[in-house]
Design a protein around this motif. Structure first.
Motif, short mmCIF file in Angstrom:
data_model
loop_
_atom_site.label_atom_id
_atom_site.label_comp_id
_atom_site.label_asym_id
_atom_site.label_seq_id
_atom_site.Cartn_x
_atom_site.Cartn_y
_atom_site.Cartn_z
N GLU A 72 7.24 -1.38 -5.32
CA GLU A 72 6.37 -2.39 -4.72
C GLU A 72 7.14 -3.69 -5.27
OE1 GLU A 72 3.90 -5.86 -5.64
OE2 GLU A 72 4.57 -4.50 -7.25
N GLU A 125 -1.19 7.17 -5.96
CA GLU A 125 -1.60 7.56 -4.65
C GLU A 125 -0.40 7.66 -3.66
OE1 GLU A 125 -4.19 4.47 -2.95
OE2 GLU A 125 -5.60 4.65 -4.71
N THR A 126 0.58 7.06 -4.27
CA THR A 126 1.73 7.44 -3.23
C THR A 126 2.76 8.53 -3.71
OG1 THR A 126 2.24 4.77 -3.40
CG2 THR A 126 4.33 6.04 -2.64
N LEU A 130 5.10 2.13 1.18
CA LEU A 130 6.14 2.66 0.11
C LEU A 130 6.92 4.06 0.71
CD1 LEU A 130 5.17 0.53 -1.86
CD2 LEU A 130 5.36 2.29 -3.83
N VAL A 131 6.12 4.63 1.40
CA VAL A 131 6.39 5.95 2.09
C VAL A 131 7.55 5.59 3.10
CG1 VAL A 131 5.97 7.96 3.51
CG2 VAL A 131 4.47 7.53 1.67
N ARG A 165 0.77 -1.29 -0.01
CA ARG A 165 0.01 -0.04 -0.20
C ARG A 165 0.70 1.02 0.25
NH1 ARG A 165 -2.87 -2.95 4.11
NH2 ARG A 165 -2.10 -1.64 5.75
N PRO A 166 0.34 2.19 -0.47
CA PRO A 166 1.07 3.68 -0.52
C PRO A 166 1.89 3.99 0.99
CG PRO A 166 -0.97 3.90 -1.33
CD PRO A 166 -1.25 2.76 -0.92
N SER A 167 1.24 3.72 2.09
CA SER A 167 1.78 3.96 3.42
C SER A 167 3.30 3.22 3.46
CB SER A 167 0.96 3.79 4.61
OG SER A 167 0.76 2.50 4.59
#
Lengths: 336, 336
Positions: free
Chosen positions: A230, A197-198, A157-158, A153-155
């Motif tokens: 990812e 989204e990321t 990747l952060v 999920r985007p979080s």
């Protein structure tokens, strides 16, 4: 004198175990003072190898483990059932704080599962990424994540971006490393849902030097220091790198061997070619770290030789001395 | 005599337009009898180029189009607003059945949008894939999809497998082509959600020779003839191929030029090396087809030279003569 770093080495993992693994451990303790290596595996086999070398006996200790996890075993089963395997025994030593890090050339799947289940995540880290270095024209870049977390999920990747920045700055020594997200175009509106989204989250993320998207074509040119992706995409990049390089070099070799004239030319170019191709190689930096764990897990490749094992062990020393996990705990954004 | 194949060529698309594009069109009509080429673009500029050559005037017709779509323009806007651009005028000729196929070296984004919006999909085709050939040790493999449809669904990938099989069998001449799904491990349980859902559908899909998963490492070794993937992953493969190859060859060159000894060697190996590297190149097969449309759209690379344009035009002839679209209509599974 610095604190002694305690490194577990899975003596039974990989194609060249235990011979090359033990040799690499000996070379590491010969090269580094503040170190203690635990060679985990079948005592008889490990000792038989150790007897070949002269080294400071206080720096290497053999820990017996009866079982071996094979490359093809289903990872979750292997970790759950083979409690006496070198990998499980070794990882439990990290869990019980008897060691700081573990190096293995064994099954990637079992390493990833064991890392999460046995060693355990740092509090707040959602998904520990596997982050190998790949060679570029300019040096190396960190590819994070390369196989631990598909469908991230985007979080996640952060966090990868933050962890990767800390790693590149403190282990590889790149000041203010350029972070990019792997994408299929340079513009912000390009990409799949996950990237779209990321992207804005990375733009707003404090403490990282986010430079935008990177296309796969630019990775070998050294277009970014930390490449966030990812795991499915990252794994493709990592493996295609190997595949294209191997195929192309075999084509070059085929060309060199195709005539008498070219064979003579090949003799003349060999030393110079060897030298430049050596610069397109990331193995001097050790193996791929699984980051964000309570300790460090280093996965070196299955065909690892002594030099790879040695470099991976030394990588653990730098990791501990630079207090990477302390820095991760301090800097990572944790979603409430 | 076969039916004449009518090919539109976007004379204004790409870095080398119109010079190389027009030259390629002339070379194509010189090489092939059953062909008519429509060069679409600014009449004066195209005619000025055409005047340089001797060719059968009946085989080339210039169609005026005042506007040009630039590489950096947002694709949807470009297609919607530049009605007089060479790409839009050319694609409308396919739509109105005044031509069978179009070749362009212009903007990939605009080509993909125009293909779907203007040329239109074959009934039942959910998402037309972009399917370039990549070079392998053994020849070439088809990478389908490489950029048209990010975040595709399993049913799209099944259609890609079928379309790709038809293309490889009839255009490249590979009997019973081996179809594999791009994955991060060889086992069936590996992969992300999309791959896990698609795998069983491919296993059951009639009329294709599904051989399971392929890891990116195996692509350059020629591990499959048709490699099915979602566009984000496919685009990464395509671009990394270029990037790693370019970087590695520049490293080899650097090595060759690094000493007097190696420079002499380089002179001796040059002809043989050129020959083997030429075999690692897919450009003789033309450009990347956008498949599943009412007609054929070929995207050749932005820096295409006359030879690439010529090969792309001849690819259109084979495509039409082999009745690929007829075969697609006959064989594709359409979800009810």
């Amino acid at each position: 004198m610095s604190e002694t770093v305690r490194v577990v080495v899975d003596a039974m993992g990989g194609d060249n175990a235990p011979g090359e693994i033990v040799k690499g451990a000996v070379e590491a303790v010969q090269a580094e003072n503040d170190i203690k290596v635990f060679l985990v595996g079948r005592q008889d086999a490990v000792n038989a190898e150790l007897e070949k070398y002269t080294y400071d006996k206080e720096k290497i200790e053999v820990v017996h483990a009866e079982e071996v996890i094979e490359m093809a075993e289903p990872p979750v089963n292997a970790i759950r059932k083979k409690k006496q395997s070198s990998l499980v025994v070794g990882m439990n030593m990290i869990k019980h704080q008897e060691a700081d890090a573990i190096v293995t050339a064994g099954s990637t799947g079992a390493t990833l599962v064991g890392g999460q289940v046995l060693v355990g995540r740092i509090k707040g880290i959602e998904r520990p990424p596997l982050a190998p270095l790949v060679p570029t024209e300019k040096g190396v870049s960190l590819l994070i994540d390369c196989g631990a977390n598909v469908d991230a999920r985007p979080s996640h990747l952060v966090q990868f971006a933050q962890i990767g920045s800390i790693y590149m700055e403190n282990i590889v020594g790149i000041k203010n490393p350029r972070v990019a997200i792997l994408n299929i175009g340079a513009e912000e509106e390009k990409g799949n849902q996950l990237v779209k989204e990321t992207f804005p989250l990375l733009k707003e993320c404090p403490g990282i030097n986010f430079i935008g998207s990177i296309e796969a074509r630019e990775i070998p040119h050294g277009g970014a220091d930390v490449i966030v992706c990812e795991a499915f995409a990252g794994n493709i990049v990592l493996k295609l790198y190997e595949g294209v390089a191997a195929t192309l070099l075999s084509k070059v070799k085929e060309g060199l061997m195709s005539s008498l004239r070219s064979k003579i030319g090949a003799l003349l170019i060999k030393p110079a070619l060897k030298q430049t191709l050596k610069s397109f190689d990331a193995s001097q930096y050790g193996g791929a770290p699984l980051l964000g764990l309570n300790g460090l897990v280093i996965k070196t490749h299955g065909s690892a030789k002594a030099i790879d094992v040695k470099n991976s062990i030394l990588q653990c020393v730098t990791f501990k001395q630079q207090d990477i996990n302390g820095k991760i705990k301090e800097h990572i954004i944790v979603e409430k």
